[in-house]
Design an enzyme around this catalytic site. Sequence first.
Site, PDB file in Angstrom:
ATOM      1  N   ARG A  90      46.804   8.851   2.821  1.00 27.97           N
ATOM      2  CA  ARG A  90      46.531  10.235   2.387  1.00 27.97           C
ATOM      3  C   ARG A  90      45.012  10.410   2.341  1.00 27.97           C
ATOM      4  O   ARG A  90      44.352   9.800   1.504  1.00 27.97           O
ATOM      5  CB  ARG A  90      47.165  10.443   1.018  1.00 27.97           C
TER       6      ARG A  90
ATOM      7  N   LYS B 225      37.837   8.423  -3.384  1.00 27.80           N
ATOM      8  CA  LYS B 225      38.008   8.276  -4.835  1.00 27.80           C
ATOM      9  C   LYS B 225      36.837   7.540  -5.490  1.00 27.80           C
ATOM     10  O   LYS B 225      36.088   6.813  -4.848  1.00 27.80           O
ATOM     11  CB  LYS B 225      39.355   7.619  -5.151  1.00 27.80           C
TER      12      LYS B 225
HETATM   13  C1  7PJ Z   1      47.133  11.031  -4.869  1.00 28.59           C
HETATM   14  C2  7PJ Z   1      48.075  12.055  -4.788  1.00 28.59           C
HETATM   15  C3  7PJ Z   1      47.500   9.718  -4.461  1.00 28.59           C
HETATM   16  C4  7PJ Z   1      49.667  10.620  -3.938  1.00 28.59           C
HETATM   17  C5  7PJ Z   1      46.244  12.824  -5.609  1.00 28.59           C
HETATM   18  C6  7PJ Z   1      43.188  13.781  -4.542  1.00 28.59           C
HETATM   19  C7  7PJ Z   1      43.506  13.374  -5.950  1.00 28.59           C
HETATM   20  N1  7PJ Z   1      49.337  11.865  -4.318  1.00 28.59           N
HETATM   21  N2  7PJ Z   1      47.498  13.183  -5.258  1.00 28.59           N
HETATM   22  N3  7PJ Z   1      48.782   9.573  -4.007  1.00 28.59           N
HETATM   23  N4  7PJ Z   1      45.973  11.548  -5.359  1.00 28.59           N
HETATM   24  N5  7PJ Z   1      50.904  10.388  -3.486  1.00 28.59           N
HETATM   25  O1  7PJ Z   1      43.296  14.957  -4.214  1.00 28.59           O
HETATM   26  O2  7PJ Z   1      42.792  12.894  -3.748  1.00 28.59           O
HETATM   27  O3  7PJ Z   1      46.749   8.742  -4.535  1.00 28.59           O
HETATM   28  S1  7PJ Z   1      45.140  13.952  -6.346  1.00 28.59           S
END
Ligand code: 7PJ
Length: 257
Positions: free
Chosen positions: A239, A203
Amino acid sequence: MGIVNVTPDSFADGGVNYRPEDAIASARRMVTEGAAIVDVGGESTRPGADPVSLDEELNRIVPVLEGLAGTVPVSIDTAKAEVARRAVELGAVLVNDVTALRGDPELAGVVADSGAYLCLMHMLGEPRTMQVAPRYDDVVAEVAAFLEERLRIAGDAGIAEERICLDPGFGFGKTVEHNFEILRRLNEIAALGRPVLVGISRKRALGRILGDPEATTGPLSASLAAAVAAYERGATILRVHDVRETVEALTVATAVQ
Ligand code: 7PJ
């Protein structure tokens, strides 16, 4: 948790998994690299992204879930009840809702009826505008209070608390300083008593802390440092885009502990 964005425009891996066969191969590879679950998403939620229609989101994710056919543990990254319903039918075991049940009034019922796991994430505002001057008095206290309230609302909707994990939502309506304060004080989110999911991989806050004020992504090295810091403060699900490297970093961090 490995990330498979079936989108043309996600900020860090936009396009690489847009074709279903590529997404399926990525998901399988991530599991061999040590991912316990793969998060499949058909709508980019990067800052500034436009929403996609229900039909388009289904067209993106259904062939991927059909191809995986229950062979890989899948999380579905969606805020749409109909997408979640189809995904769970096709074997998804977790619904990752970045709106924390504020987006689609039908989603809580789909999760409750299916018995799927649920991730509730904090976001200030909405993806199109969330990075325009986010403000908090105490970002960690406010994120924790929000997650506690959403946990209660999910429970009231019939979703068992044991099936819910919480996520402070790195980058979702937060400045660089907000993101690092949350990471530093992540134990306060873990103290809510549910598993904490952290998504900080690649990020922009990571690129910015390295000195580029215009960065829109962060490098692998910084992502690994952030993953270890999060793990040491109580995160249980990371993640990430780079599964092999993250598993190796966390294996070392675990050996230290
Ligand atoms: C997040 C997400 C996060 C959760 C995205 C990317 C950006 N879901 N979806 N947490 N970020 N739970 O694809 O990294 O931080 S979208």
